[in-house]
Write an enzyme that holds these catalytic residues in place. Structure first.
Site, PDB file in Angstrom:
ATOM      1  CB  CYS A 220      -3.012 -13.277   3.607  1.00  0.00           C
ATOM      2  SG  CYS A 220      -3.027 -12.242   5.096  1.00  0.00           S
ATOM      3  CB  CYS A 304      -1.074  -5.955   7.242  1.00  0.00           C
ATOM      4  SG  CYS A 304      -1.329  -6.394   5.512  1.00  0.00           S
ATOM      5  CD  GLU A 334      -8.004  -2.933   8.612  1.00  0.00           C
ATOM      6  OE1 GLU A 334      -8.195  -2.302   7.556  1.00  0.00           O
ATOM      7  OE2 GLU A 334      -8.038  -4.187   8.688  1.00  0.00           O
ATOM      8  CB  CYS A 402      -6.241  -7.079   1.924  1.00  0.00           C
ATOM      9  SG  CYS A 402      -6.273  -8.821   2.269  1.00  0.00           S
ATOM     10  CB  SER A 474      -5.945 -14.662  10.943  1.00  0.00           C
ATOM     11  OG  SER A 474      -7.343 -14.780  11.109  1.00  0.00           O
TER      12      SER A 474
END
Length: 516
Positions: A220, A304, A334, A402, A474
């Site tokens: 991404c 990000c 995260e 996302c 990823s």
């Protein structure tokens, strides 16, 4: 979804009587898939060519197995070499085409499960037994083992699946012509029954007919940006560049950057004074930023932008007095970073059961946020449970999950509905990759997470006609290409793409590494 396909018939070639006898024992010890036909060809190129000329028509799998002479240093008697390609001696047949076997890592994995020491690399066929200087010359070509039949037996195989396995009988150390060679041959022959068993698994996977690629898949925009940050830092500052945690959750990406000079650390106390430091795409807590500032480390933030949005929302909600309920997985980098934005006011809610019991200061002042890599249906259940308890529950202005996560989940859901098995390429610590597996399973497919082609278990593919392939955000596209090449080599003659949306998102690099 297609109907399962019966395992195809297949042919196993063995040059010598002793090799054929050992392989036959391996096939007899199990109910071999398909209808294996074991053919003894005789030794040498002339007999190999004659056997290949008598090969039945059609696309049924064909394999060659036997013993061979080790070329590469480090090979030991009894080691197994699975050919990634088969080629001729360049001195005598320099213009002959190579036979490429991209599914070799899958077969190698099946052999390793049987406790064997396995290598993957080129097998080279010569007109005669080689020793001494000839063996040194052939080792310089990069080949691992030499034989006198494989290249001729596999020539003209067409599109049919093919495999070549040789067990090292004599090694490059010492002369071929010595009494100990007979003992070494017996040792190598004793390995062949296990080789035959693994080849039966490989042949059963020859039922494949089609690969369906889920699109979008792989990198991404946030992952591409994070990797580019490290690459640019290495160019501008030279190695080493220190990266706190894995820049993205993928073993291949991390290994590649490490080889180029990136040093991955768990905490900042592992970074020497003055070391250029990159924060990973998953973000960090304010305490980490403060520590870096106090040490005056030159920092480049690769967080990000979509993760940074969640951090900003956490500060805003906590700042207005809300208890913030973070829907996410404990221990993920995260969530750790987001929790650190307001440690006293953010509570982790990993599942609906926790949503039923979580305590808040004021039920009228409560908001929720979401880890960006979760599955949409997974989050919906938790949010519904929270709303039942807290009718005043607030939330982000736009979806925290996302766009790339959502897009990949939608694509894999649709692909899973029309395939027998789904392979998701991604590392085990990649949350979004694991969610793709779960989404595919909920859509009715058997689904598996693999780091790369070497982790694909041939037993998953037995009887399957259509395989779906996706990849976490990823996972590098090259890893998907390797899996597809292997599946094609196993017999999947059609590769199609199922596209649910086109992604055109791009993020700018941080100013510290932006090109002028």
């Amino acid at each position: 979804m297609t109907e399962p396909t019966d395992s195809p018939p297949w042919t196993l070639y063995a040059p010598m009587r002793a090799e054929a006898s050992a392989l036959r024992r391996g096939l007899a010890h199990r109910a071999s898939p398909g209808r294996p036909v074991l053919r003894r060809t005789g030794v040498g190129p002339r007999r190999a060519r004659a056997a290949a000329a008598r090969r039945p028509a059609g696309g049924t799998p064909v394999a060659v197995a036997g013993i061979g002479g080790g070329l590469a240093p480090g090979l030991a008697c009894g080691d197994v070499v699975v050919a990634s390609e088969v080629r001729h001696d360049p001195l005598t047949h320099g213009g002959s085409p190579r036979v490429l076997l991209p599914d070799a890592p899958m077969l190698a994995a099946a052999l390793r499960r049987r406790g064997l020491r396995v290598h993957v690399g080129p097998v080279l066929s010569t007109d005669r037994l080689v020793d001494g200087a000839d063996r040194t010359r052939l080792a310089a070509t990069g080949a691992l083992v030499a034989d006198c039949e494989s290249a001729w037996l596999l020539a003209g195989r067409g599109d049919r699946p093919a495999a070549c396995v040789r067990v090292v009988a004599d090694t490059a150390a010492g002369s071929l012509y010595r009494p100990a060679t007979l003992r070494r041959i017996r040792t190598a022959l004793a390995v062949l029954p296990a080789v035959a068993s693994a080849l039966a698994e490989w042949a059963a996977a020859g039922s494949l007919r089609q690969v369906v690629l889920a699109s979008p898949r792989s990198f991404c925009a946030g992952v591409e940006r994070a990797i580019a940050v490290v690459e640019q830092a290495l160019r501008q500052h030279g190695p080493p560049v220190y990266v706190r945690k894995q820049i993205v959750h993928n073993a291949r990406v991390v290994a590649d950057l490490r080889a180029r000079g990136a040093v991955f650390v768990d905490e900042l106390d592992e970074v020497p004074d003055g070391g250029v430091t990159v924060f990973s795409a998953h973000g960090v807590a304010p305490a980490v930023r403060q520590e870096a500032a106090e040490r005056r480390l030159p920092v480049i933030d690769a967080t990000c932008p979509l993760v940074a949005k969640v951090h900003a929302e956490a500060r805003r909600f906590a700042g207005r007095g809300d208890t913030v309920l973070l829907i996410g997985h404990a221990g993920h980098e995260e969530t750790d970073g987001t929790l650190g934005e307001a440690p006293g006011r953010i509570r982790l809610v990993p599942d609906p059961a926790t949503a039923e019991t979580v305590w808040v200061d004021d039920p009228a002042r409560v908001s929720y946020l979401v880890q960006t890599t979760l599955a949409t249906d997974e989050v919906t259940g938790v949010v519904d449970a929270l709303r039942q308890r807290f009718p005043a529950l607030g939330g982000p202005g736009s979806d925290d999950i996302c766009y790339a996560t959502t897009n990949r989940q939608q694509a894999v859901t649709e692909v899973a509905a029309r395939t027998d098995v789904v392979l998701v390429v991604g590392s085990g610590n990649s949350s979004n990759s694991r969610r793709l597996v779960e989404v595919a399973e909920r859509a009715g497919a058997r689904a598996y997470l693999v780091d790369d082609v070497s982790q694909v278990d041939l037993r998953w593919l037995a009887g399957a006609a259509t395989i779906g392939v996706s990849a976490g955000a990823s996972a590098p596209p090259a890893l998907v290409d390797e899996v597809v090449a292997a599946l094609t080599a196993l017999g999947a003659g059609e590769v199609s793409e199922h596209t649910t949306t086109i992604e055109d998102v791009a993020f700018t690099l941080p100013k510290e590494v932006r090109q002028p």
